[in-house]
Design a protein around this motif. Structure first.
Motif, mmCIF file in Angstrom:
data_model
loop_
_atom_site.group_PDB
_atom_site.id
_atom_site.type_symbol
_atom_site.label_atom_id
_atom_site.label_comp_id
_atom_site.label_asym_id
_atom_site.label_seq_id
_atom_site.Cartn_x
_atom_site.Cartn_y
_atom_site.Cartn_z
ATOM 1 N N PRO B 77 0.790 -1.222 0.000
ATOM 2 C CA PRO B 77 0.000 0.000 0.000
ATOM 3 C C PRO B 77 0.826 1.278 0.000
ATOM 4 O O PRO B 77 0.646 2.135 -0.843
ATOM 5 N N VAL B 96 -7.350 1.131 1.248
ATOM 6 C CA VAL B 96 -6.230 0.933 2.148
ATOM 7 C C VAL B 96 -6.482 1.750 3.404
ATOM 8 O O VAL B 96 -6.652 2.969 3.330
ATOM 9 N N VAL B 102 -6.127 -3.833 4.193
ATOM 10 C CA VAL B 102 -6.622 -3.585 2.840
ATOM 11 C C VAL B 102 -7.962 -4.280 2.718
ATOM 12 O O VAL B 102 -8.038 -5.494 2.850
#
Lengths: 148, 148
Positions: B77, B96, B102
């Motif tokens: 991320p 995210v 996530v």
DNA sequence: ATAGCTGCAAAAGCTTTGCACGGTA
DNA sequence: TACCGTGCAAAGCTTTTGCAGCTAT
């Protein structure tokens, strides 16, 4: 877009950073590039200037820049390989090409696209997932059709 | 969403992969997870089963899966840290969270959002940048407002 | 003066690779 | 049987850290 040493000094100070030769070099090289260079690429671009500079300093400096909002750190497109840096901190989308390059979407187009995302859908996401959405960003994948 | 050994064998064969105990274990663990596990997390989840299995095999297997379209590999991320894997290969967006998690966006919402991107803008991007757009994907950032 | 930077080298974290062995088709 | 997959360990690549010395403010 600052144009000289004095402006850089001001820019850094506004973001709580001291102005050093290395930071001037790194920021200048990053701002001049349109290719979202990696730390390694910046190192090559900058280390020949008088007084060299180490790769660790590049990373430390880019971290400092990112934290203070002077640049953005872009995750490696495919999930592996080095990440890339962008001196353009205005929110804008990118397109990742199959050859590994990362192009900027012009700001007006980024804005037009992200404006189209309907607020009602975002509200529904927040409600159904139990989240607060801070940012919406778009990523395109594709390939070059002209030699760029 | 295959439910048993036989189905997995079929699934693997359809994608040109042999069926082995390790692959069954890894795929099953990945498909059962909603948290987009890292290779390391899958290793922990799976290695206690009889006959263990090495982290290198996890990586090799996930690579094979990704190449054959049995899973997706999601870039880390923030641009650093391990990447994550998702057995849901249908095109869908992710959000995210600030704590590193996530989450999947439900497919219907992903589709609604990405459908809203106007073709005229995409055409203009292709024209102005000289690219062919293959895929449009959306990423949200945010934080949890409920304990999930 | 002093807090913040830099350089170097070393370590840490993630991922891939080489090779011999074993299992699948 | 022939090939593909696995295990292990080692290497590779990217990034971070420790520490001594230097510099901007």
């Amino acid at each position: 877009m600052p144009e000289g040493r004095t402006d850089l000094r001001t820019l850094f100070r506004e973001h709580g950073l001291r102005c050093t030769r290395q930071r001037e070099q790194i920021y200048t090289a990053l701002a001049a590039s349109t290719s979202h260079p990696t730390a390694e690429e910046l190192h090559v671009a900058v280390k020949d200037a008088d007084g060299g500079l180490s790769l660790a300093t590049i990373y430390n400096t880019l971290d400092a820049f990112s934290e203070r909002g002077l640049c953005r750190r872009l995750p490696a497109p495919n999930g592996s390989g080095p990440c890339r840096f962008d001196a353009d901190v205005d929110h804008h989308a990118h397109i990742v090409l199959d050859d590994g390059r990362v192009l900027d979407l012009p700001h007006d187009l980024s804005r037009r696209i992200e404006t189209e995302v309907p607020q009602t859908v975002l509200d529904e996401i927040e409600r159904r997932l139990g989240v607060r959405i801070d940012r919406v960003s778009l990523q395109l994948s594709g390939r070059a059709t002209r030699n760029t």
